[in-house]
Design a protein around this motif. Structure first.
Motif, PDB file in Angstrom:
ATOM      1  N   ARG A 189     -41.023  86.817  35.884  1.00 62.23           N
ATOM      2  CA  ARG A 189     -39.801  86.564  35.105  1.00 62.23           C
ATOM      3  C   ARG A 189     -40.193  85.198  34.207  1.00 62.23           C
ATOM      4  O   ARG A 189     -40.781  84.114  35.056  1.00 62.23           O
ATOM      5  CB  ARG A 189     -38.585  86.264  35.822  1.00 62.23           C
ATOM      6  N   MET A 190     -40.469  84.854  33.070  1.00 63.71           N
ATOM      7  CA  MET A 190     -41.165  83.868  32.260  1.00 63.71           C
ATOM      8  C   MET A 190     -40.008  83.008  31.368  1.00 63.71           C
ATOM      9  O   MET A 190     -39.027  83.819  30.801  1.00 63.71           O
ATOM     10  CB  MET A 190     -42.007  84.437  31.265  1.00 63.71           C
ATOM     11  N   LEU A 191     -40.032  82.042  31.637  1.00 62.18           N
ATOM     12  CA  LEU A 191     -39.047  80.954  30.773  1.00 62.18           C
ATOM     13  C   LEU A 191     -40.232  80.467  29.603  1.00 62.18           C
ATOM     14  O   LEU A 191     -40.885  79.932  29.903  1.00 62.18           O
ATOM     15  CB  LEU A 191     -38.850  79.602  31.384  1.00 62.18           C
ATOM     16  N   ASP A 232     -34.336  81.173  38.093  1.00 53.55           N
ATOM     17  CA  ASP A 232     -35.336  81.791  39.061  1.00 53.55           C
ATOM     18  C   ASP A 232     -36.506  82.581  38.450  1.00 53.55           C
ATOM     19  O   ASP A 232     -36.613  83.440  38.178  1.00 53.55           O
ATOM     20  CB  ASP A 232     -34.684  82.701  39.890  1.00 53.55           C
ATOM     21  N   HIS A 233     -37.460  81.496  37.796  1.00 52.91           N
ATOM     22  CA  HIS A 233     -38.576  81.864  36.943  1.00 52.91           C
ATOM     23  C   HIS A 233     -39.820  81.837  37.758  1.00 52.91           C
ATOM     24  O   HIS A 233     -40.084  80.857  38.782  1.00 52.91           O
ATOM     25  CB  HIS A 233     -38.656  81.010  35.721  1.00 52.91           C
ATOM     26  N   ASP A 234     -40.953  82.708  37.390  1.00 52.60           N
ATOM     27  CA  ASP A 234     -42.465  82.878  37.955  1.00 52.60           C
ATOM     28  C   ASP A 234     -43.251  81.849  37.092  1.00 52.60           C
ATOM     29  O   ASP A 234     -44.140  81.512  37.515  1.00 52.60           O
ATOM     30  CB  ASP A 234     -42.820  84.244  38.126  1.00 52.60           C
ATOM     31  N   ILE A 235     -42.825  81.577  35.933  1.00 51.16           N
ATOM     32  CA  ILE A 235     -43.696  80.927  35.188  1.00 51.16           C
ATOM     33  C   ILE A 235     -43.262  80.418  33.838  1.00 51.16           C
ATOM     34  O   ILE A 235     -42.138  80.882  33.489  1.00 51.16           O
ATOM     35  CB  ILE A 235     -44.864  81.717  34.573  1.00 51.16           C
ATOM     36  N   MET A 236     -43.524  79.328  33.165  1.00 50.92           N
ATOM     37  CA  MET A 236     -43.114  78.753  31.951  1.00 50.92           C
ATOM     38  C   MET A 236     -44.067  78.601  31.040  1.00 50.92           C
ATOM     39  O   MET A 236     -45.356  78.227  31.260  1.00 50.92           O
ATOM     40  CB  MET A 236     -42.487  77.108  31.900  1.00 50.92           C
ATOM     41  N   VAL A 249     -46.983  76.147  34.700  1.00 44.51           N
ATOM     42  CA  VAL A 249     -46.751  75.827  33.392  1.00 44.51           C
ATOM     43  C   VAL A 249     -47.987  76.092  32.408  1.00 44.51           C
ATOM     44  O   VAL A 249     -49.083  75.662  32.565  1.00 44.51           O
ATOM     45  CB  VAL A 249     -46.225  74.492  33.057  1.00 44.51           C
ATOM     46  N   ILE A 250     -47.857  76.950  31.384  1.00 40.95           N
ATOM     47  CA  ILE A 250     -48.961  77.303  30.508  1.00 40.95           C
ATOM     48  C   ILE A 250     -48.257  76.530  29.090  1.00 40.95           C
ATOM     49  O   ILE A 250     -47.225  76.813  28.574  1.00 40.95           O
ATOM     50  CB  ILE A 250     -48.884  78.669  30.239  1.00 40.95           C
ATOM     51  N   ILE A 251     -49.192  75.454  28.503  1.00 44.91           N
ATOM     52  CA  ILE A 251     -48.718  75.060  27.394  1.00 44.91           C
ATOM     53  C   ILE A 251     -49.395  76.003  26.281  1.00 44.91           C
ATOM     54  O   ILE A 251     -50.584  76.291  26.242  1.00 44.91           O
ATOM     55  CB  ILE A 251     -49.661  73.638  27.143  1.00 44.91           C
ATOM     56  N   LEU A 252     -48.571  75.938  25.478  1.00 40.36           N
ATOM     57  CA  LEU A 252     -49.132  76.933  24.113  1.00 40.36           C
ATOM     58  C   LEU A 252     -48.803  76.148  22.725  1.00 40.36           C
ATOM     59  O   LEU A 252     -47.696  76.029  22.584  1.00 40.36           O
ATOM     60  CB  LEU A 252     -48.237  78.230  24.145  1.00 40.36           C
ATOM     61  N   THR A 253     -49.835  75.498  22.169  1.00 35.26           N
ATOM     62  CA  THR A 253     -49.363  74.647  21.105  1.00 35.26           C
ATOM     63  C   THR A 253     -50.407  74.739  20.018  1.00 35.26           C
ATOM     64  O   THR A 253     -51.575  75.222  20.386  1.00 35.26           O
ATOM     65  CB  THR A 253     -49.350  73.259  21.688  1.00 35.26           C
ATOM     66  N   ALA A 254     -50.249  74.150  18.875  1.00 38.25           N
ATOM     67  CA  ALA A 254     -51.155  73.909  17.745  1.00 38.25           C
ATOM     68  C   ALA A 254     -51.803  72.518  18.120  1.00 38.25           C
ATOM     69  O   ALA A 254     -52.890  72.757  17.265  1.00 38.25           O
ATOM     70  CB  ALA A 254     -50.361  73.920  16.567  1.00 38.25           C
ATOM     71  N   ARG A 255     -51.441  71.875  19.032  1.00 41.75           N
ATOM     72  CA  ARG A 255     -52.261  70.598  19.209  1.00 41.75           C
ATOM     73  C   ARG A 255     -53.438  70.949  20.316  1.00 41.75           C
ATOM     74  O   ARG A 255     -52.959  71.098  21.248  1.00 41.75           O
ATOM     75  CB  ARG A 255     -51.281  69.543  19.457  1.00 41.75           C
ATOM     76  N   SER A 256     -54.543  70.709  19.654  1.00 41.12           N
ATOM     77  CA  SER A 256     -55.573  71.284  20.697  1.00 41.12           C
ATOM     78  C   SER A 256     -56.774  70.260  20.870  1.00 41.12           C
ATOM     79  O   SER A 256     -57.811  70.794  21.067  1.00 41.12           O
ATOM     80  CB  SER A 256     -56.318  72.704  20.164  1.00 41.12           C
ATOM     81  N   LEU A 307     -52.194  85.514  35.684  1.00 41.88           N
ATOM     82  CA  LEU A 307     -52.966  85.141  36.782  1.00 41.88           C
ATOM     83  C   LEU A 307     -52.157  83.633  37.256  1.00 41.88           C
ATOM     84  O   LEU A 307     -52.317  83.490  38.664  1.00 41.88           O
ATOM     85  CB  LEU A 307     -54.305  84.440  35.934  1.00 41.88           C
ATOM     86  N   ARG A 308     -51.443  82.989  36.300  1.00 40.34           N
ATOM     87  CA  ARG A 308     -50.813  82.001  36.861  1.00 40.34           C
ATOM     88  C   ARG A 308     -49.487  81.907  37.314  1.00 40.34           C
ATOM     89  O   ARG A 308     -48.933  80.928  38.026  1.00 40.34           O
ATOM     90  CB  ARG A 308     -50.689  80.855  35.548  1.00 40.34           C
ATOM     91  N   ALA A 309     -48.835  83.113  36.975  1.00 41.96           N
ATOM     92  CA  ALA A 309     -47.524  83.083  37.525  1.00 41.96           C
ATOM     93  C   ALA A 309     -47.423  83.211  38.953  1.00 41.96           C
ATOM     94  O   ALA A 309     -48.313  83.491  39.727  1.00 41.96           O
ATOM     95  CB  ALA A 309     -46.828  84.405  37.254  1.00 41.96           C
ATOM     96  N   ARG A 310     -46.191  82.346  39.648  1.00 43.04           N
ATOM     97  CA  ARG A 310     -46.009  82.066  40.884  1.00 43.04           C
ATOM     98  C   ARG A 310     -46.217  83.542  41.704  1.00 43.04           C
ATOM     99  O   ARG A 310     -45.413  84.235  41.428  1.00 43.04           O
ATOM    100  CB  ARG A 310     -44.531  81.281  41.019  1.00 43.04           C
ATOM    101  N   LYS A 311     -46.867  83.412  42.708  1.00 48.42           N
ATOM    102  CA  LYS A 311     -47.295  84.486  43.535  1.00 48.42           C
ATOM    103  C   LYS A 311     -46.103  84.478  44.905  1.00 48.42           C
ATOM    104  O   LYS A 311     -45.827  83.369  45.334  1.00 48.42           O
ATOM    105  CB  LYS A 311     -48.543  84.282  44.324  1.00 48.42           C
ATOM    106  N   PRO A 312     -45.654  85.788  45.299  1.00 46.05           N
ATOM    107  CA  PRO A 312     -45.024  85.558  46.553  1.00 46.05           C
ATOM    108  C   PRO A 312     -45.502  84.999  47.602  1.00 46.05           C
ATOM    109  O   PRO A 312     -46.774  84.999  47.864  1.00 46.05           O
ATOM    110  CB  PRO A 312     -44.809  87.260  46.926  1.00 46.05           C
TER     111      PRO A 312
END
Length: 220
Positions: A3-5, A45-49, A76-83, A115-120
């Protein structure tokens, strides 16, 4: 299903990601603003943003700082044009778990989300015992590092790096391994140098030895 936000205001990208990620068994809830993102991250109730930096009401960095201030450990994974290196370090220091630059490869994003999503809870690693190197002791359960009997205040990333170095008992940790272990493949090489300087500022200039062309060794 993960479940991703998604916090992103670019409509075409949002539609494309929702369509693609759902075929990868990732359920996506999308919001456009930092305010909505923070509310849903705290209440949902998300596993990752997956977080954009250039939001219409505030920087994604601000959202991330406020999220971590609530005590949330949502990945949290940042996804951006600012690199730039500065933006990468800034994002990681504020608690991001990964950093991807646009344009990006969709399959790589999916891999990083998985890989990063919250594990049980049952998949959490078993805590290790106290580590002792030189005059320093690290308790991974209490998350406390002491040197010469004095507690050393560390940020989460600093603690994770110190823990990695100390698990080797004085052996050399290669640079590439340290980067992948602490930050993942998103990190730029100079991020490690920045955090080694941070640790030395806490522990003393000779606590961590540089092995040129190879990596670092914790000597305490």
């Amino acid at each position: 299903m993960i479940r991703m936000l998604l916090v992103e205001d670019e409509d075409k990208l949002v539609a494309s990601l929702i369509k693609g990620l759902r075929t990868a068994d990732i359920d996506v809830e999308a919001v456009r603003t930092g305010r909505e993102g923070l509310e849903r991250a705290v209440e949902g109730d998300h596993d990752i943003m997956v977080l954009d930096i250039g939001l219409p009401d505030q920087e994604g960095f601000t959202l991330l700082r406020r999220l971590r201030a609530t005590g949330s450990d949502l990945p949290v994974i940042i996804l951006t044009a600012r690199s730039s290196a500065e933006d990468t370090v800034r994002g990681l220091e504020r608690g991001a778990d990964d950093y991807m630059a646009k344009p990006f490869v969709f399959d790589e994003l999916v891999a990083r989300i998985r890989l990063r999503a919250r594990k049980p809870p049952e998949e959490a690693p078993v805590p290790e015992g106290v580590l002792v190197v030189g005059s320093c002791e690290l308790d991974p359960i209490a998350r406390v590092l002491t040197c010469d009997g004095a507690p050393i205040p560390l940020s989460p990333r600093e603690f994770q790096l110190a823990h990695l170095l100390m698990t080797r008992g004085g052996e050399v940790v290669p640079r590439a391994e340290a980067l992948e272990h602490v930050w993942g493949s998103a990190a730029r090489d100079n991020v490690l140098d920045v955090y080694i300087r941070y640790l030395r500022s806490h522990l003393g200039p000779h606590a961590i030895e540089t092995i040129r062309g190879v990596g670092y060794r914790f000597v305490g």
